[in-house]
Design a protein around this motif. Structure first.
Motif, mmCIF file in Angstrom:
data_model
loop_
_atom_site.group_PDB
_atom_site.id
_atom_site.type_symbol
_atom_site.label_atom_id
_atom_site.label_comp_id
_atom_site.label_asym_id
_atom_site.label_seq_id
_atom_site.Cartn_x
_atom_site.Cartn_y
_atom_site.Cartn_z
ATOM 1 N N PRO A 185 0.601 -1.241 -0.073
ATOM 2 C CA PRO A 185 0.072 0.080 -0.014
ATOM 3 C C PRO A 185 0.780 1.325 -0.030
ATOM 4 N N ASP A 186 1.825 1.212 0.936
ATOM 5 C CA ASP A 186 2.854 2.598 0.798
ATOM 6 C C ASP A 186 3.514 2.637 -0.586
ATOM 7 N N GLU A 187 3.822 1.419 -1.170
ATOM 8 C CA GLU A 187 4.689 1.727 -2.539
ATOM 9 C C GLU A 187 3.679 2.085 -3.609
ATOM 10 N N MET A 188 2.609 1.736 -3.381
ATOM 11 C CA MET A 188 1.557 1.972 -4.274
ATOM 12 C C MET A 188 1.148 3.548 -4.075
ATOM 13 N N ALA A 189 1.039 3.948 -2.935
ATOM 14 C CA ALA A 189 0.698 5.431 -2.759
ATOM 15 C C ALA A 189 1.892 6.014 -3.210
ATOM 16 N N GLY A 190 3.079 5.644 -2.827
ATOM 17 C CA GLY A 190 4.288 6.547 -3.446
ATOM 18 C C GLY A 190 4.233 6.491 -4.872
ATOM 19 N N ASP A 219 4.247 14.698 5.570
ATOM 20 C CA ASP A 219 5.635 13.906 5.852
ATOM 21 C C ASP A 219 5.428 12.273 5.615
ATOM 22 N N GLN A 220 4.161 12.015 5.732
ATOM 23 C CA GLN A 220 3.811 10.429 5.204
ATOM 24 C C GLN A 220 4.013 10.275 3.826
ATOM 25 N N GLU A 221 3.786 11.222 3.083
ATOM 26 C CA GLU A 221 3.688 11.249 1.451
ATOM 27 C C GLU A 221 5.028 11.203 1.028
ATOM 28 N N GLU A 222 6.035 11.937 1.926
ATOM 29 C CA GLU A 222 7.416 11.981 1.448
ATOM 30 C C GLU A 222 7.809 10.683 1.728
ATOM 31 N N ASN A 223 7.471 9.920 2.862
ATOM 32 C CA ASN A 223 8.048 8.657 3.196
ATOM 33 C C ASN A 223 7.347 7.721 2.026
ATOM 34 N N GLN A 224 6.150 7.886 1.647
ATOM 35 C CA GLN A 224 5.708 6.967 0.623
ATOM 36 C C GLN A 224 6.199 7.034 -0.743
ATOM 37 N N ILE A 225 6.939 8.117 -0.979
ATOM 38 C CA ILE A 225 7.590 8.275 -2.303
ATOM 39 C C ILE A 225 8.772 7.593 -2.220
ATOM 40 N N VAL A 226 9.815 7.578 -0.894
ATOM 41 C CA VAL A 226 10.890 7.053 -0.778
ATOM 42 C C VAL A 226 10.480 5.472 -0.964
ATOM 43 N N ALA A 227 9.381 4.934 -0.358
ATOM 44 C CA ALA A 227 9.022 3.552 -0.605
ATOM 45 C C ALA A 227 8.994 3.139 -1.794
ATOM 46 N N PHE A 228 8.460 3.970 -2.744
ATOM 47 C CA PHE A 228 8.355 3.637 -4.086
ATOM 48 C C PHE A 228 9.768 3.709 -4.888
ATOM 49 N N LEU A 229 10.549 4.719 -4.530
ATOM 50 C CA LEU A 229 11.879 4.722 -5.408
ATOM 51 C C LEU A 229 12.513 3.358 -5.005
#
Length: 557
Positions: free
Chosen positions: A223-228, A430-440
């Motif tokens: 879910p976090d990777e997809m959100a990212g 902050d959570q959205e920043e972390n989700q982009i990191v998870a996608f990267l």
């Protein structure tokens, strides 16, 4: 195919190609760091890696060269009035001579005094002629490739680093006849082509990330990777430059109706941008202001130096290379500060035992962007998100009391002209920043094969075997760690060699077993001078050596 790939790999890991036989291409570009900077302590501090003469270092980070063979020849788009293609942060590897920007990229470090440091391109031909894989080279590129009558003093010349006072401005101190210079130039072209062939292989650029598996329907993002991913191609506006083959949805509630235009996206537009990074006073280059033991001064300007990137190259500026098109000179002011947009693939790659770039760890200390100012992916995304929101008219190390550099204070840009305004105040949480990191992190190769990343770290010198497409391509022995940080530049171990290839070759392997823990550095920097100089040298020798090589090749071929 296998023979050329093997030859390129042997060259890539061969320390004997430098004056002191202590630096290979791989010394600054190791597989476990996505073929970029492999030593955490260097990434944290001096940013650029020491050259063959250890008291010299350049001004920029070691670029990842995964997927770099897919970058096109440098070109100017008349409609967009923008440059695309080429290799290097400043685009100086145009690809015009060999029609491969990546192959020409491999020709620059060998004659850069701040890197491998050979004083003449002919030194590479001389050293290849002495190599244990000479026969393999001749089998591929032709018998008689090394039929060159080298003068008796060639060994002495090629053991002296470029830029030495004894050479003056001469970048061809090896005295060859016109015919032998032609042969040496051809060998140097074959050097670049062989290394590029290796870099284009599945050993280096395999499209084996979790995201590739997701595109094929064989993996599911969390879910976090997809959100990212949705943020990457939406609110974060990342895929405007790091192209993923899909459309961009910037408006809240907007629906992505695009269809995939690329099933193997490279996550780059091949373009150039000035992201407004502050000057990084930790770069060793700023302190190389006096003659070294060979009489060479890398940076007479000290802190007055400004890295104009593509703008310097278009001017054929000192420390870059000759622009192949004089019409581009007039365009230079509009390109000042612009640096190449790298692929986002493998931006998160780390050694397996240090599985992240993020604090509190254990994490692998990396460096990002051309001057290494950013030290983690979280910092990187936060910079894109808040650069303009927390902008202060100060230099690094001088943020106002009550603020924290790289958190709620971003010092002023090193080059204020031509700033990219598509980023800087994205409104991400902050959570959205972390989700982009998870996608990267899903863009790291090795998810569907073990062929790219080194196997799990050994605590002694046990052999590690890499596999690529099911084929054993060699064995590495990793030296035991020597301390909390990887400071051992030049730690030696047997290099990658095909099992069927006779002999041995020593390669540069660094202590990469140490992970970091605790908080990331947030800009505790030395006091800066306040210069206003807009151009300056890094080393003119590389540009002059490449210029002679290109002109000779163009004249003869």
């Amino acid at each position: 195919y296998a023979a050329v790939r093997t030859l390129g790999k042997l060259m890539n890991f061969d320390e004997n190609m430098s004056p002191f036989r202590n630096e290979a291409c791989a010394s600054c570009h190791m597989p476990y760091a996505a073929y970029s900077g492999p030593i955490p302590s260097v990434n944290l501090t001096m940013v650029a890696y020491p050259g063959s003469f250890r008291f010299r270092a350049g001004k920029r980070t070691a670029q990842r060269y995964t997927y770099s063979p897919r970058f096109p020849v440098l070109q100017f788009n008349e409609t967009q009035q923008l440059f695309f293609g080429g290799n290097f942060w400043d685009g100086r590897s145009t690809g015009y001579l060999l029609q491969s920007a990546d192959a020409e990229q491999a020709q620059h470090p060998p004659v850069d005094p701040l890197e491998m440091g050979n004083p003449d391109t002919a030194c590479i031909a001389f050293k290849l002629a002495q190599s244990q894989y000479r026969k393999l080279f001749e089998d591929i590129w032709g018998k008689g490739s090394f039929d060159i009558d080298f003068p008796r003093d060639t060994e002495e010349i090629c053991c002296t680093p470029g830029g030495a006072a004894r050479f003056g401005t001469d970048v061809q101190p090896v005295r060859l006849s016109p015919e032998d210079r032609t042969r040496a130039d051809r060998v140097y072209d074959n050097w670049g082509q062989s290394i590029s062939f290796f870099e284009s292989s599945n050993d280096v650029s395999p499209f084996t990330s979790k995201f590739d598996a997701f595109l094929k329907g064989s993996a599911t993002l969390t879910p976090d990777e997809m959100a990212g991913y949705n943020l990457f191609k939406g609110k974060g506006n990342c895929n405007s430059c790091h192209l993923d083959g899909r459309g961009t949805t910037l408006t809240p509630g907007q629906t992505d109706t695009s269809t995939a235009a690329d099933v193997a996206p490279l996550f780059t537009c091949f373009g150039y941008a000035n992201l407004g990074l502050p000057l990084n006073p930790r770069v060793a280059f700023y302190y190389e202001t006096t003659p070294d033991a060979f009489g060479f001064t890398p940076n007479p300007l000290g802190f007055a130096y400004r890295d104009l990137g593509l703008g310097t190259f278009l001017r054929s500026g000192y420390g870059s290379a000759d622009s192949p098109n004089s019409d581009w000179t007039a365009l230079a002011p509009l390109q000042d500060g612009r640096m190449q947009t790298l692929t986002a693939r493998n931006v998160a790659m780390t050694p397996p035992q240090c599985p992240t770039t993020e604090a509190p760890g254990p994490y692998f200390q990396k460096e990002f962007f051309h001057n290494g100012y950013i030290k983690s992916l979280k910092q990187l995304v936060h910079f894109y998100n808040t650069r303009d929101l927390y902008s202060y008219d100060v230099t690094s190390g001088h943020c106002p009391a009550g603020t924290t550099e790289k958190v709620d204070c971003w010092p002023k840009p090193e080059v204020p002209q031509n700033l990219d305004c598509t980023t800087g105040n994205l409104g991400l949480t902050d959570q959205e920043e972390n989700q982009i990191v998870a996608f990267l992190q899903t863009l790291t190769d090795g998810f569907t094969t073990t062929g790219v990343r080194c196997a799990a770290a050994a605590h002694d010198s046990d052999s590690l075997v890499q596999e690529a497409d099911g084929e054993s391509v060699g064995a590495e022995r990793v030296m035991k760690g020597t301390g909390a940080r990887a400071n051992a530049i030049g730690a030696r171990a047997p290099s990658l060699l095909p099992d069927s290839f006779p002999g041995t070759l020593t390669g540069a392997f660094h202590d990469w077993t140490a992970c970091e823990t605790g908080a990331h550095d947030n800009g505790r920097q030395p006091v800066l001078l306040q210069p206003d100089h807009r151009s300056g040298p890094s080393s003119g020798e590389e540009g002059r050596a490449r210029r002679h090589h290109q002109r000779t090749s163009a004249r003869i071929d």
